[in-house]
Enzyme design. Structure first.
Site, short mmCIF file in Angstrom:
data_model
loop_
_atom_site.label_atom_id
_atom_site.label_comp_id
_atom_site.label_asym_id
_atom_site.label_seq_id
_atom_site.Cartn_x
_atom_site.Cartn_y
_atom_site.Cartn_z
N SER A 71 -7.16 4.37 -1.70
CA SER A 71 -6.99 2.91 -1.66
C SER A 71 -8.29 2.15 -1.89
O SER A 71 -8.25 0.99 -2.31
CB SER A 71 -6.39 2.48 -0.32
OG SER A 71 -5.08 2.97 -0.18
N GLU A 115 -5.88 -6.41 25.28
CA GLU A 115 -4.45 -6.12 25.31
C GLU A 115 -4.17 -4.72 25.84
O GLU A 115 -3.33 -4.53 26.72
CB GLU A 115 -3.86 -6.29 23.91
CG GLU A 115 -2.37 -6.03 23.82
CD GLU A 115 -1.84 -6.23 22.40
OE1 GLU A 115 -0.61 -6.19 22.22
OE2 GLU A 115 -2.67 -6.40 21.47
N THR A 137 -8.20 -1.29 1.71
CA THR A 137 -7.67 -2.27 0.76
C THR A 137 -8.19 -3.69 1.04
O THR A 137 -8.74 -4.31 0.13
CB THR A 137 -6.14 -2.23 0.74
OG1 THR A 137 -5.72 -0.88 0.45
CG2 THR A 137 -5.58 -3.16 -0.30
N HIS A 160 -1.13 2.46 -5.18
CA HIS A 160 -0.79 3.83 -5.59
C HIS A 160 0.58 4.16 -5.03
O HIS A 160 1.14 3.37 -4.26
CB HIS A 160 -1.83 4.84 -5.07
CG HIS A 160 -2.01 4.77 -3.58
ND1 HIS A 160 -1.09 5.28 -2.69
CD2 HIS A 160 -2.99 4.21 -2.82
CE1 HIS A 160 -1.49 5.05 -1.45
NE2 HIS A 160 -2.65 4.39 -1.49
N ASP A 187 0.84 -1.20 0.00
CA ASP A 187 0.00 0.00 0.00
C ASP A 187 0.88 1.25 0.00
O ASP A 187 1.66 1.47 0.93
CB ASP A 187 -0.91 0.00 1.22
CG ASP A 187 -2.09 0.95 1.08
OD1 ASP A 187 -1.86 2.11 0.69
OD2 ASP A 187 -3.23 0.54 1.36
N GLU A 195 -1.59 -7.77 2.12
CA GLU A 195 -1.31 -6.34 2.02
C GLU A 195 -0.29 -5.90 3.06
O GLU A 195 -0.45 -6.13 4.26
CB GLU A 195 -2.60 -5.53 2.25
CG GLU A 195 -2.36 -4.04 2.11
CD GLU A 195 -3.36 -3.17 2.86
OE1 GLU A 195 -3.46 -1.96 2.53
OE2 GLU A 195 -4.04 -3.67 3.78
N HIS A 218 2.46 8.79 4.96
CA HIS A 218 1.55 9.89 5.31
C HIS A 218 2.10 10.75 6.45
O HIS A 218 1.81 11.94 6.53
CB HIS A 218 0.18 9.34 5.70
CG HIS A 218 -0.71 9.01 4.54
ND1 HIS A 218 -0.99 9.91 3.53
CD2 HIS A 218 -1.38 7.87 4.22
CE1 HIS A 218 -1.80 9.34 2.65
NE2 HIS A 218 -2.04 8.10 3.03
#
Length: 529
Positions: free
Chosen positions: A111, A237, A174, A378, A61, A331, A340
């Site tokens: 995505s 968790e 995705t 992308h 990704d 993925e 990002h």
């Protein structure tokens, strides 16, 4: 016959003349020898044109080509090499192409649209999942009659085993495109009140519902527990984390209540390691409330979580037991997330982690019957520039031509992102700064909170049955068509010429069988009268 002999003599003479023109230093060069070796390998590569039993699609990704190049250099330098000569696992594949990533409505895509394209064969609008271009983001009513079916769903219907592995939330854009039909990628746990009453379902519920297809997905692993728990449920968790569901449902318990044969739910590394793939038919693993950890931080996870390579290995071990074959979707989701934030280190190390997963898949499969495809949805705005010398640390400062402001600069930078300066500020002086640190934020041209995607083509790398179909510059949605043909998953009425894998049924044949059964029943009723 004599003419043929003359031609052969002329050809041999020509190549002898060409060889005579080459100098000894030239032919003795290692570069020359390596080039000849690659040429011989390519001349001996034969297209595999028999139907594939199985297929694996890896998606990095946000994995732009500069991301790949940076990752392979970094990986090589970690091995003590200069780095440039290194190859990621898929760079050894025999077939390479380029994918055009734009969506129906955007030059630079998201995505959701890209995943729908390569998983379902049609381009669509940004923000929507499993819908054609008539689906409009945020408008629930546009889901009706606009569904497109994913390769994963088709494989499951045909009796193949299917799996989803991601380092992101399993309900994220995705992976969600492999099972969901949703007017907004953001509806992971809830439908907004403004869209209530149109019959839409959130993405997590759609994952649960998808287990009614075939005998249900065999493997689903990733992050995203919070979207399966109610807002009143504390995460097992991270006790400060709560669920995101407003409807009060516990979808994990509902999954357990399905009582799928030989099924197991795991949420930590110990439980994952305890799974016997030879005795497990259905595995659901949710290893974090949100996304899984970055590869660079994985060992710090509180309860421990498997790597993408470990998840891929376990998935293949479970799926490969099906004589009808399997389709696995993997993925590397967090490459995108680190981009990002403007931090190249995380994107690079997650790319390397995915390369390890691809390497594991290659060692576990046979290219004669399994198509393996690696691509990206992308790219990102990461660039590599500045004339650094060979072997210069890829995350380091350029040791070449100085900048006009007299300050050092890094090889890797972004076109936009949080690392940019704002009006009136001077570019920071990087002298003495550890620019190779885990959380170093690359400098960027213009400021924006989250660095953006880019619209450049991305690589497609493949090996296995009909992998040669994935060469050249193609539309992203074509990847679906090539993979479907490789495994011969299209109905026979589609006009494609292929033979079903011997142990797998035909969707159209199944329809014909049903028609025959109906005719026999009608005849029987007539006789009884």
């Amino acid at each position: 016959m004599a003419l043929l002999a003359v031609r052969l003599i002329l050809i041999v003479a020509y190549f002898s003349w060409v060889n005579a023109q080459l100098t000894s230093p030239q032919t003795n060069s290692q570069w020359y020898k390596d080039g000849m070796s690659v040429l011989n390998n390519k001349l001996n590569t034969k297209n595999i044109v028999t139907t594939g039993k199985s297929g694996i699609l890896f998606i990095g990704d946000g994995m732009s080509i500069p991301t790949e190049v940076s990752a392979r250099i970094f990986q090589g330098q970690q091995k003590g090499q200069t780095g440039e000569e290194n190859n990621l696992s898929w760079h050894k594949f025999p077939y390479v192409g380029l994918s055009k990533t734009y969506s129906v409505d955007f030059q630079v895509p998201d995505s959701a649209a890209t995943a729908t394209a390569f998983l379902s064969g049609v381009k669509t609008n940004d923000g929507v999942l499993g819908l054609d271009q008539n689906g409009i983001k945020g408008q629930c009513a546009t889901e009706k009659n606009n569904h497109v079916i994913s390769m994963l769903t088709i494989a499951e219907k045909l009796g193949m085993s299917t799996g989803i592995v991601t380092t992101a939330r399993v309900t994220h854009a995705t992976p969600a495109a492999s099972y969901a039909h949703c007017a907004s990628r953001d509806w992971e746990a809830n439908i907004p009140s403004s869209q209530a009453g149109f019959g839409c379902k959130d993405i997590a519920v759609q994952l649960l519902d998808a287990y009614s297809i075939g005998d249900g997905f065999e493997v689903v692993m990733g992050g995203g527990r919070r979207n399966f728990h109610s807002v009143n449920t504390t995460d097992p968790e991270y006790t400060s984390s709560k669920g995101r569901r407003f409807d009060g449902r516990n979808l994990i318990q509902e999954w357990k209540d399905k009582k799928l044969p030989n099924s197991a739910y795991v949420w930590n590394l110990t439980a994952f390691n305890a799974i016997d793939p030879n005795k497990t038919d259905h595995l659901l693993g949710l290893f974090n409330p949100s996304h899984m950890q970055y590869a660079a931080d994985r060992l710090t996870d509180k309860a421990g979580e498997p790597s993408i390579a470990q998840m891929t290995e376990k998935a293949i071990q479970i799926l490969q037991r099906n004589p009808k074959g399997y389709f696995l979707f993997v993925e590397g989701g967090r490459i995108d997330h680190s981009h990002h934030t403007g931090i190249a280190y995380g994107a690079i190390t997650d790319t390397i982690a995915m390369a390890d997963a691809v390497e594991k898949a290659v060692t576990m499969t046979n290219p004669q019957d399994t198509l393996v495809v690696v691509t990206a949805d992308h790219g990102h705005t990461l660039s590599m520039s500045g004339y650094p010398k060979r072997g210069n640390p890829i995350l380091g400062l350029v040791n070449g031509e100085p900048s006009q402001d007299g300050k050092p600069y890094t090889t890797l930078n972004y076109a936009n992102g949080p690392g940019a300066i704002v009006d009136g500020e001077l570019r920071p002086n990087l002298t003495g700064v550890n620019v190779q640190a885990r959380l170093y934020e690359q400098q960027a041209i213009f400021p924006i909170i989250y660095e953006t995607h880019d619209g450049a083509d991305v690589g497609i790398y493949s090996q296995g049955p009909f992998a040669h179909l994935l060469t050249g510059v193609v539309e992203q949605n074509y990847i679906f068509h090539a993979m479907m043909h490789s495994m011969c998953l299209f109905p026979s009425s589609s006009g494609t010429s292929c033979e079903r894998y011997t142990t797998r049924g035909n969707a159209s044949a199944s329809a014909a069988s049903n028609m025959l059964l109906l005719i026999m029943m009608l005849l029987l009723i007539k006789l009884l009268r």
